[in-house]
Design a protein around this motif. Sequence first.
Motif, PDB file in Angstrom:
ATOM      1  N   ASN A   1      -3.817   2.454  -9.283  1.00  0.00           N
ATOM      2  CA  ASN A   1      -3.878   3.603  -8.354  1.00  0.00           C
ATOM      3  C   ASN A   1      -2.557   3.872  -7.636  1.00  0.00           C
ATOM      4  OD1 ASN A   1      -6.678   4.203  -8.834  1.00  0.00           O
ATOM      5  ND2 ASN A   1      -7.185   2.369  -7.650  1.00  0.00           N
ATOM      6  N   HIS A   2      -1.470   3.276  -8.121  1.00  0.00           N
ATOM      7  CA  HIS A   2      -0.134   3.470  -7.554  1.00  0.00           C
ATOM      8  C   HIS A   2       0.872   3.707  -8.687  1.00  0.00           C
ATOM      9  CE1 HIS A   2      -2.108   1.487  -4.153  1.00  0.00           C
ATOM     10  NE2 HIS A   2      -1.127   1.887  -3.373  1.00  0.00           N
ATOM     11  N   PHE A  47       0.837  -1.203   0.000  1.00  0.00           N
ATOM     12  CA  PHE A  47       0.000   0.000   0.000  1.00  0.00           C
ATOM     13  C   PHE A  47       0.873   1.254   0.000  1.00  0.00           C
ATOM     14  CE2 PHE A  47      -2.829   2.968   2.518  1.00  0.00           C
ATOM     15  CZ  PHE A  47      -3.797   3.126   1.531  1.00  0.00           C
ATOM     16  N   HIS A  86     -10.984   0.113  -6.265  1.00  0.00           N
ATOM     17  CA  HIS A  86      -9.770  -0.487  -5.709  1.00  0.00           C
ATOM     18  C   HIS A  86     -10.185  -1.684  -4.868  1.00  0.00           C
ATOM     19  CE1 HIS A  86      -5.434  -0.152  -4.903  1.00  0.00           C
ATOM     20  NE2 HIS A  86      -5.721  -0.662  -3.710  1.00  0.00           N
ATOM     21  N   VAL A 119      -8.623  -2.444   1.582  1.00  0.00           N
ATOM     22  CA  VAL A 119      -7.210  -2.808   1.742  1.00  0.00           C
ATOM     23  C   VAL A 119      -7.024  -3.811   2.883  1.00  0.00           C
ATOM     24  CG1 VAL A 119      -4.891  -1.892   2.233  1.00  0.00           C
ATOM     25  CG2 VAL A 119      -6.453  -0.612   0.746  1.00  0.00           C
ATOM     26  N   ILE A 153     -10.397   2.441   1.678  1.00  0.00           N
ATOM     27  CA  ILE A 153      -9.425   1.976   2.671  1.00  0.00           C
ATOM     28  C   ILE A 153      -9.890   0.680   3.349  1.00  0.00           C
ATOM     29  CG2 ILE A 153     -10.311   3.397   4.578  1.00  0.00           C
ATOM     30  CD1 ILE A 153      -6.595   2.605   3.777  1.00  0.00           C
ATOM     31  N   LEU A 156      -7.973   5.705  -2.932  1.00  0.00           N
ATOM     32  CA  LEU A 156      -7.439   4.873  -1.853  1.00  0.00           C
ATOM     33  C   LEU A 156      -8.095   5.217  -0.510  1.00  0.00           C
ATOM     34  CD1 LEU A 156      -3.646   4.744  -2.812  1.00  0.00           C
ATOM     35  CD2 LEU A 156      -5.406   3.017  -3.222  1.00  0.00           C
TER      36      LEU A 156
END
Length: 254
Positions: free
Chosen positions: A49-50, A20, A59, A186, A183, A179
């Motif tokens: 997204n990174h 992350f 995500h 994740v 969250i 993100l």
Amino acid sequence: MKLNSIILGKGQPLLILHGFLGMSDNWKTIGNKLAEEKDFQVHLIDQRNHGKSPHTNEHSYELMAEDVKDYCEQHSLSNIILMGHSMGGKTAMLAAAEYPDLVEKLIVVDIAPKYYKPHHQQILDGLTALEEADLDSRQEADKLLSEFISEKPIRLFLLKNLNRKSEGTYCLKVNLETLKENIEEVGKSLPQDKIFKGSTLFIKGANSNYIKEEDKAAIQKQFPEVKFEEIRNAGHWVHAEKMNDFYKAVADFL
């Protein structure tokens, strides 16, 4: 989706997925060693997204596992070794379970298949402050981030997300908005019916609490061919904190 990657060397494909708020660059040193010394074709991948990969409004691990499959199809890869750290480890677990014919071996770095409650709020607040600030230099960014995060190594890791725009100002490479909105995704657990029967290595930092002794039984149920390796004097960023020990554990397993 076309993910950005750095491809090193020739040989059996070894895909590495960062954690992350990380990016492919975080793994260049280890990637180069695996390519040069062990004759793998190493793919350092920016997950969605990174880094330099596309930004989307979604995500989830389901999407990121599918991204791995699509990446392999786009690059005509088969019989891959898949390695992931933290969030990337969860992606790797699900991709291996969903597409077992694609994955020969799996390496999971300092993450278990269980649920983790959100614990990145301070970091997200710091990155939000960076995104909203009019920054002139990396030093200025570090000073601002230090108001949220005291640990210098974590700040240096996060500041790799700063991207200089042509007019001399800075922006973030990560899709912070998506993100933050996702969250909870994740921390999600790997569904218990997702099982990978291939050769698997779980590596943990001895000073990290992400994988606990009581997690091992659940891991063995979903990854019956698992081996565990603990790296002494290392925390969650085990590959950066004890690079030589980490590299040896990976090389021995492969």
